[in-house]
Scaffold this motif. Sequence first.
Motif, short mmCIF file in Angstrom:
data_model
loop_
_atom_site.label_atom_id
_atom_site.label_comp_id
_atom_site.label_asym_id
_atom_site.label_seq_id
_atom_site.Cartn_x
_atom_site.Cartn_y
_atom_site.Cartn_z
N TRP A 1 38.51 26.31 -19.31
CA TRP A 1 39.62 26.12 -18.36
C TRP A 1 39.13 25.32 -17.17
CZ3 TRP A 1 44.65 27.36 -19.12
CH2 TRP A 1 44.94 28.23 -20.17
N PHE B 1 39.91 24.46 -13.51
CA PHE B 1 40.73 24.94 -12.41
C PHE B 1 40.85 23.83 -11.36
CE2 PHE B 1 39.80 28.98 -14.41
CZ PHE B 1 41.05 29.58 -14.34
N PRO C 1 44.73 28.04 -7.45
CA PRO C 1 44.34 26.86 -8.22
C PRO C 1 45.01 26.83 -9.59
CG PRO C 1 42.42 27.92 -7.21
CD PRO C 1 43.58 28.83 -7.00
N THR C 2 45.36 25.64 -10.04
CA THR C 2 46.04 25.48 -11.32
C THR C 2 45.04 25.42 -12.45
OG1 THR C 2 47.81 24.26 -10.22
CG2 THR C 2 47.65 24.04 -12.61
N GLY C 3 45.22 26.26 -13.47
CA GLY C 3 44.34 26.26 -14.62
C GLY C 3 44.84 25.32 -15.71
N THR D 1 34.71 28.24 -17.74
CA THR D 1 35.54 27.73 -16.65
C THR D 1 34.81 26.61 -15.92
OG1 THR D 1 34.70 29.42 -15.13
CG2 THR D 1 36.78 29.90 -16.26
N THR E 1 35.34 24.33 -12.18
CA THR E 1 36.07 24.04 -10.95
C THR E 1 36.13 22.53 -10.79
OG1 THR E 1 35.30 26.08 -9.94
CG2 THR E 1 36.21 24.40 -8.47
#
Length: 344
Positions: free
Chosen positions: A14, A16, A30-32, A91, A93
């Motif tokens: 993902w 973010f 935050p948009t995933g 994940t 960022t």
Amino acid sequence: MEPRLILGIGELLWDFLPAKSAGNGTTAKPTGSLGGAPANFAVMAGRLGSNTVILSRIGRDELGRQAVAKLDPLPADTEFLQVDPHHPTGTVTVDLKDGQAQYVIHQPVAWDFMELNDDWVRLAERADAICFGSLAQRALESRQTIQTLAAQTRSDCVRVFDVNLRPPFYSSEVIQESLELATVMKMNDAEVPQVLGILGLPANDCNDPAGLRRGAERLLAEFPTLRMVAVTRGGCGSILVTRDSADDHPGIPAKVADTIGAGDAFTAAMTTYLLLGASLATINEAGNRWGSWVASQVGGMPPLPADLPARIKSEIEAHFAAPGSPATTGRPAATKAKAGNPVK
């Protein structure tokens, strides 16, 4: 013709994206956005008509469940995803600076621990094409799994090594071993001198299309298994180089939303058209058309309008049917290298 079997092997994660103001003085979460280069690649290759499978590993957690739910309606098989009981779903960022993505890639995560199993080996033995990168090889277990799968493919399988240099997650050993397995290498123009330098090859003249081509030719000369090197140049297009020819595409103009997944869309279209036996110019046109479209959208797996595949296919065909097109004239940069001497 039966649809081709194409595997995307590596990270599923993902991204973010930066939080945006909610407009009432507060900031939204935050948009995933689901991604990872092999997953983005597999989804796009599936949208172009192939049978595609994502080989990766997710955590036994909410993000892992959300990843499967997100992928279920998309044309990429998730049946063979591994579930890790000890490590979380991957994940990243993402920070966007002038439309360009910058990444903080968290570790350790589930895709660092991909296990070799019989199901994955059987898929590799049947595959018409696979795509793997350098990032997913940052951990030893996944590295061994990826390289073993690549080695298990048929001799005619298109093995795409999609370089993804994310410091500090690469090494000369990973690059060297991956290139010894690959039949196609794809990288961006900034990565060309980095890769050449890592391998101890001359890298000081890769500052224009001619220099990028020379860099690609050096790699073809160094690694006998390689048949083609693709260099993407963002909005400036791409260069495809084989041992006896090359094609330089100027790119397709687009209003860029973000660049996430654009290179993966290029790679998927390139692989699809390569399997179809298309010319270098057609492969390059298809890659740029689809890469440009994804760059105009948000995220690496944007919603696909129902009419878009047919429309882009017709645009590719129309481009080569037009008077003076590369189908009859050849691109100015497409030239023949001397037989047996691809490097000057």
